[in-house]
Design a protein around this motif. Structure first.
Motif, mmCIF file in Angstrom:
data_model
loop_
_atom_site.group_PDB
_atom_site.id
_atom_site.type_symbol
_atom_site.label_atom_id
_atom_site.label_comp_id
_atom_site.label_asym_id
_atom_site.label_seq_id
_atom_site.Cartn_x
_atom_site.Cartn_y
_atom_site.Cartn_z
ATOM 1 N N ALA A 76 27.918 -21.505 4.535
ATOM 2 C CA ALA A 76 28.630 -20.980 3.367
ATOM 3 C C ALA A 76 27.806 -21.181 2.095
ATOM 4 O O ALA A 76 27.729 -20.302 1.241
ATOM 5 N N ALA A 77 27.172 -22.348 2.012
ATOM 6 C CA ALA A 77 26.428 -22.678 0.791
ATOM 7 C C ALA A 77 25.209 -21.785 0.594
ATOM 8 O O ALA A 77 24.595 -21.794 -0.473
ATOM 9 N N THR A 78 24.853 -21.023 1.609
ATOM 10 C CA THR A 78 23.715 -20.100 1.458
ATOM 11 C C THR A 78 24.135 -18.641 1.628
ATOM 12 O O THR A 78 23.298 -17.753 1.572
ATOM 13 N N SER A 79 25.428 -18.412 1.840
ATOM 14 C CA SER A 79 25.882 -17.027 2.017
ATOM 15 C C SER A 79 26.159 -16.371 0.668
ATOM 16 O O SER A 79 26.967 -16.867 -0.123
ATOM 17 N N LYS A 80 25.494 -15.238 0.441
ATOM 18 C CA LYS A 80 25.651 -14.546 -0.844
ATOM 19 C C LYS A 80 27.092 -14.143 -1.073
ATOM 20 O O LYS A 80 27.648 -14.321 -2.153
ATOM 21 N N LEU A 81 27.691 -13.573 -0.017
ATOM 22 C CA LEU A 81 29.063 -13.090 -0.125
ATOM 23 C C LEU A 81 30.002 -14.248 -0.491
ATOM 24 O O LEU A 81 30.802 -14.169 -1.420
ATOM 25 N N PHE A 82 29.853 -15.355 0.246
ATOM 26 C CA PHE A 82 30.723 -16.494 -0.015
ATOM 27 C C PHE A 82 30.509 -17.025 -1.426
ATOM 28 O O PHE A 82 31.461 -17.277 -2.174
ATOM 29 N N LEU A 83 29.250 -17.171 -1.808
ATOM 30 C CA LEU A 83 28.965 -17.771 -3.112
ATOM 31 C C LEU A 83 29.475 -16.916 -4.273
ATOM 32 O O LEU A 83 29.951 -17.450 -5.279
ATOM 33 N N ARG A 84 29.391 -15.600 -4.080
ATOM 34 C CA ARG A 84 29.885 -14.731 -5.146
ATOM 35 C C ARG A 84 31.382 -14.996 -5.362
ATOM 36 O O ARG A 84 31.865 -15.181 -6.474
ATOM 37 N N HIS A 85 32.094 -15.057 -4.263
ATOM 38 C CA HIS A 85 33.529 -15.300 -4.340
ATOM 39 C C HIS A 85 33.831 -16.703 -4.885
ATOM 40 O O HIS A 85 34.669 -16.883 -5.765
ATOM 41 N N TYR A 86 33.096 -17.663 -4.351
ATOM 42 C CA TYR A 86 33.277 -19.061 -4.748
ATOM 43 C C TYR A 86 33.059 -19.246 -6.259
ATOM 44 O O TYR A 86 33.889 -19.826 -6.961
ATOM 45 N N ASP A 87 31.959 -18.689 -6.760
ATOM 46 C CA ASP A 87 31.646 -18.864 -8.184
ATOM 47 C C ASP A 87 32.732 -18.259 -9.069
ATOM 48 O O ASP A 87 33.138 -18.857 -10.073
ATOM 49 N N ALA A 88 33.225 -17.090 -8.669
ATOM 50 C CA ALA A 88 34.255 -16.429 -9.476
ATOM 51 C C ALA A 88 35.538 -17.259 -9.499
ATOM 52 O O ALA A 88 36.153 -17.456 -10.552
ATOM 53 N N VAL A 89 35.915 -17.774 -8.343
ATOM 54 C CA VAL A 89 37.170 -18.531 -8.270
ATOM 55 C C VAL A 89 37.050 -19.861 -9.012
ATOM 56 O O VAL A 89 37.949 -20.253 -9.763
ATOM 57 N N ILE A 90 35.943 -20.549 -8.823
ATOM 58 C CA ILE A 90 35.777 -21.845 -9.494
ATOM 59 C C ILE A 90 35.814 -21.658 -11.012
ATOM 60 O O ILE A 90 36.450 -22.433 -11.743
ATOM 61 N N SER A 91 35.189 -20.595 -11.472
ATOM 62 C CA SER A 91 35.191 -20.395 -12.917
ATOM 63 C C SER A 91 36.603 -20.039 -13.404
ATOM 64 O O SER A 91 37.059 -20.538 -14.436
ATOM 65 N N ALA A 92 37.334 -19.239 -12.620
ATOM 66 C CA ALA A 92 38.726 -18.921 -12.998
ATOM 67 C C ALA A 92 39.596 -20.178 -12.975
ATOM 68 O O ALA A 92 40.450 -20.390 -13.840
ATOM 69 N N PHE A 93 39.356 -21.017 -11.994
ATOM 70 C CA PHE A 93 40.129 -22.253 -11.828
ATOM 71 C C PHE A 93 39.986 -23.155 -13.057
ATOM 72 O O PHE A 93 40.975 -23.521 -13.696
ATOM 73 N N TYR A 94 38.735 -23.458 -13.420
ATOM 74 C CA TYR A 94 38.557 -24.357 -14.563
ATOM 75 C C TYR A 94 39.008 -23.714 -15.865
ATOM 76 O O TYR A 94 39.589 -24.372 -16.722
ATOM 77 N N SER A 95 38.753 -22.418 -16.011
ATOM 78 C CA SER A 95 39.149 -21.849 -17.305
ATOM 79 C C SER A 95 40.674 -21.769 -17.394
ATOM 80 O O SER A 95 41.239 -21.902 -18.470
ATOM 81 N N ASP A 96 41.353 -21.634 -16.257
ATOM 82 C CA ASP A 96 42.817 -21.610 -16.305
ATOM 83 C C ASP A 96 43.399 -22.985 -16.618
ATOM 84 O O ASP A 96 44.268 -23.128 -17.481
ATOM 85 N N ILE A 97 42.919 -24.019 -15.930
ATOM 86 C CA ILE A 97 43.554 -25.319 -16.159
ATOM 87 C C ILE A 97 43.073 -26.005 -17.441
ATOM 88 O O ILE A 97 43.656 -26.985 -17.880
ATOM 89 N N GLU A 98 41.988 -25.460 -18.028
ATOM 90 C CA GLU A 98 41.528 -26.070 -19.274
ATOM 91 C C GLU A 98 41.789 -25.183 -20.491
ATOM 92 O O GLU A 98 41.411 -25.525 -21.598
ATOM 93 N N ASP A 99 42.441 -24.047 -20.267
ATOM 94 C CA ASP A 99 42.647 -23.078 -21.338
ATOM 95 C C ASP A 99 43.449 -23.671 -22.502
ATOM 96 O O ASP A 99 44.578 -24.115 -22.335
ATOM 97 N N GLU A 100 42.835 -23.688 -23.687
ATOM 98 C CA GLU A 100 43.527 -24.254 -24.850
ATOM 99 C C GLU A 100 44.427 -23.229 -25.522
ATOM 100 O O GLU A 100 45.356 -23.578 -26.235
ATOM 101 N N ASN A 101 44.117 -21.956 -25.298
ATOM 102 C CA ASN A 101 44.943 -20.915 -25.920
ATOM 103 C C ASN A 101 46.092 -20.518 -25.014
ATOM 104 O O ASN A 101 46.333 -19.349 -24.776
ATOM 105 N N CYS A 102 46.770 -21.513 -24.501
ATOM 106 C CA CYS A 102 47.830 -21.227 -23.539
ATOM 107 C C CYS A 102 49.099 -20.824 -24.290
ATOM 108 O O CYS A 102 49.192 -20.915 -25.512
ATOM 109 N N TRP A 103 50.079 -20.388 -23.523
ATOM 110 C CA TRP A 103 51.361 -19.979 -24.082
ATOM 111 C C TRP A 103 51.947 -21.095 -24.957
ATOM 112 O O TRP A 103 52.410 -20.864 -26.064
#
Ligand SMILES: *Cc1c(COP(=O)(O)O)cnc(C)c1O
Length: 735
Positions: A76-103
């Motif tokens: 998985a750590a060398t699969s392009k397909l997996f990494l593309r998905h992984y990077d997108a989700v991890i970035s969404a995850f942190y930006s969601d739980i750290e979002d200061e401009n929340c409701w």
């Protein structure tokens, strides 16, 4: 005392050691945060990692990661397909739980507030962490998920039940047996709270004899931490270790100890962890001792009782959930004496004064009622639907004079559901397409929901039929496994749904088998039911699921009646009972049946939420006028039958249901065009989605709790502070 405040000590949260390649290191963080459970794209990461292992783990990322061979992870750590998905989700995850401009930061002015502390005896979050019995738990789970989405600062307290989950097994006579399923703490998304060097934190429940110790686990639910209290540790006497073993023990002593641990122990854990807090929200009365503990603490700091009481009241929100008498805990006074005889003097109260706090009548108290205690100690108390507010007020007005004097003090906030948890991913995609990508952040706007009309009938119907097929396949698969793995009779295999037909109109009924829910109402007139089920051109079938409480024999008898009917050849396999109702099965059912049935004895269903889950997915409800349906029904989005108030009359209600099914509902379902699309039915589906999607959501519910209660409780504190009085019940040191 063993535990003191740990502000100066290091606290750590020990995760199970999982070795993951550096490049996909954040996978462990993601697995340990239940955020993944309500984000389909995050679930996809685990699915992509190893689909068979994901399935085999029962959708439990910790279990899966622990069992994966190193090569899979390296691949998985060398699969392009997996990494593309992984990077997108991890970035969404942190930006969601750290979002200061929340409701919360944009809409609520509670400057400088500490987190609200939310107490609940159960949490329904995901089937990999089964700490729930039913609706109350899902409400709590959905609530904290939404608080995370909205950025509402909140810390949740609950119970760790090592044997919390009972698996239901039905025998050949249709009788329910239960098997304890022991939670593997190492394979659950929980972290142990530890001191330096990984030594588990142990907290003693203050002022209670004999001594009681608790270990603490932390669950991350998006931004929200949930702390679970665990008494199953060697320091406790054997009888104390089992306190937290099981949800809602029938034994009064165990139950009282549970509530002491949850309320008093919970406050101590907050103190020890140095979590600042001011507002307390009790989800049902099980944790009401927390309020006594707050009073005791401010007495310890020198406040007079009346001042401490006023302070606690003005910063406490209490939600009562049920008019069913068994839903209210009442403890015998002699039993209370065992644990509280040295506690109440610390409050500055005599025995009689103390017991008056839990009195549920004006006369000499005969027991200590937790709901009465919570009502007396909270300025803000609420019911869970408009109708329930009336019922609850009637129930308490003559027992607690303050309530009669101030009827307005009893408010209501109708329950809701967490949209992202309960919407099927396919439906979610359809909504994304037709409602616009950011519809979720505007889910409370009516205009958004009008866009449902733009979904072509044929497309919505095709989607629905796929979900129905998925449900029926799932049920067949379950019975195949049961047939293969367990020694069950062929008749039981059929009764569990192997004869279900996806082309037939399908009614769903699943919930706890509490007797007031009348699961067997539709069996009141067997002949009429048969005519409906086996109609030559317009047949129907019914899928049942649900568990009776292990101590509830009348509930088990109703369940047996249904299973015997499901086994009876006369019904031709059109009745199915699916074993072991849980969160996962619930998802399949609310997504995949055609019609949701709800027939409690009014006014016992304070709100009800399963019908909301169904409606969100285009499954309209036919229901007794009770709970949320009195607010939700608008003549276009489903059906209503029976009477709102009256003597219980099952035959009358059943007749009304048969009439409605025969004359209106079933013909509408089968009125299809040449392509097989039932346009009239799809119109009802769309109305059902619109009504629930806009108004019966967790977002609306959290917003109401904030505006009706939290903001006011916060204002009270600000005013006290301005007067120069620091609130004696708040721990205001920083986290
Ligand atoms: C939603 C849900 C409930 C609660 O349903 P009610 O209609 O409120 O009784 C109970 N159990 C499960 C598994 C659920 O998903």
């Amino acid at each position: 005392m063993r535990s003191t405040n740990l502000r100066d000590q290091t606290i750590s949260f020990q995760k199970e050691f999982i070795h993951v390649p550096e490049r996909i290191f954040h996978l462990v963080d993601l697995a340990y945060n239940l955020w993944w459970s309500w984000h389909p794209e995050a679930r996809m990461v685990f699915k992509l990692l190893d689909r068979p292992a994901w399935k085999a783990s029962g959708h439990n990322p910790i279990k899966m990661l622990r069992s994966l061979p190193e090569e899979s992870l390296n691949r998985a750590a060398t699969s392009k397909l997996f990494l593309r998905h992984y990077d997108a989700v991890i970035s969404a995850f942190y930006s969601d739980i750290e979002d200061e401009n929340c409701w919360f930061s944009q809409n609520v002015s509670m400057d400088g507030c500490s987190p609200v502390i939310y107490f609940s005896a159960e949490y329904g979050l995901h089937h990999s962490l089964p700490l729930y019995a039913g609706g109350l738990g899902f409400l709590a789970g959905d609530y904290i998920k939404e608080c995370s989405d909205l950025g509402m600062p909140l810390v949740a307290i609950g119970f760790m039940y090592p044997k919390g989950y009972m698996r239901q097994v039905i025998d050949d006579d249709g009788w329910q047996h239960t098997v304890d399923e022991v939670l593997d703490r190492r394979a659950a998304p929980i972290m142990q709270v530890c001191l330096q060097q990984g030594k588990p934190l142990i907290v003693q429940v203050p002022m209670i004899n004999p001594p009681l110790y608790i270990a603490v686990w932390k669950v991350m639910v998006g931004r929200i931490p949930l702390y679970l209290l665990d008494t199953d540790i060697s320091l406790n006497e054997p009888s104390m270790r089992t306190i937290s073993a099981r949800l809602y023990s029938g034994d009064k002593n165990q139950r009282l100890l549970q509530e002491i641990v949850l309320g008093i122990g919970g406050m101590q854990v907050l103190h020890v962890l140095g979590i600042s807090h001011s507002i307390i929200h009790l989800n049902e009365g099980h944790a009401a001792f927390a309020l006594l503990e707050r009073i005791r603490r401010s007495r310890e700091k020198g406040s007079p009782y009346s001042r401490a009481l006023e302070d606690v009241m003005n910063t406490t929100v209490f939600t009562t959930h049920t008019p069913v008498p068994a839903g209210h805990d009442i403890f015998p006074l002699e039993l209370m004496d065992t644990y509280f005889s040295s506690y109440y003097p610390l409050l500055g109260l005599s025995r009689n004064e103390f017991y008056q706090l839990g009195a549920d009548s004006d006369s000499i108290p005969s027991g200590f009622n937790m709901t009465a205690l919570a009502l007396r100690l909270s300025t803000y108390h609420n019911a869970v639907s408009k109708k329930h507010k009336e019922t609850a007020y009637e129930m308490w007005k003559d027992r607690i004079p303050q309530i009669k004097q101030d009827p307005g003090s009893f408010e209501y906030v109708t329950n809701g559901i967490h949209t992202k948890t309960w919407i099927d991913p396919k439906m979610l995609r359809l909504f994304n397409e037709y409602l616009g990508q950011n519809w979720l952040s505007r889910q409370d706007s009516r205009i958004i929901w009008e866009l449902i009309e733009d979904i072509p009938d044929a497309l919505l119907w095709k989607n629905h039929m796929l979900l129905k097929l998925k449900l029926i396949n799932r049920i067949c698969k379950r019975s195949r496994i049961a047939w293969f793995e367990r020694d069950i009779s062929p008749a039981l295999v059929l009764a569990e749904g192997s004869l279900l037909d996806p082309m037939i109109m399908t009614i769903g009924f699943s919930r706890r088998f509490a007797t007031y829910k009348r699961a067997d109402l539709i069996f009141s007139d067997k002949e009429r039911l048969l005519r409906l089920l086996c109609h030559p051109t317009r047949p129907i079938q019914i899928i049942f699921a649900g568990k009776a409480h292990p101590d509830d024999d009348p509930g088990k008898e109703i369940l047996q009646r249904i299973i015997l009917a499901a086994k009876d050849p006369v019904f031709q396999g059109r009745i199915a009972f699916v074993e072991n109702y849980d969160e996962q099965l619930s998802q399949y059912l609310v997504h995949g049946v055609d019609l949701w049935l709800n027939n409690p004895v009014p006014p016992m269903e304070a709100c009800g939420t399963s019908g909301m889950k169904a409606a969100l997915n285009g499954v309209p409800q036919v229901s007794i006028p009770d709970g949320w349906w009195l607010e939700g029904y608008n003549t276009k989005n489903g059906w209503v039958f029976g009477k709102e108030r009256d003597e219980r009359d099952d035959m009358r209600d059943a007749s009304a249901l048969y009439d409605l099914l025969e004359e209106e509902i079933v013909p509408l379902y089968y009125a299809t065009d040449e392509q097989g699309i039932p346009h009239g039915w799809v119109t009802v589906m769309k109305e059902a989605m619109k009504a629930v999607g806009c108004s019966f959501t967790m977002k609306r519910m959290v917003t109401e709790y904030v505006n009706k209660f939290y903001v006011k409780a916060h204002e009270y504190q600000v005013q006290e502070k301005e007067k120069g009085i620091s609130s004696p019940v708040s721990d205001t040191f920083p986290v």
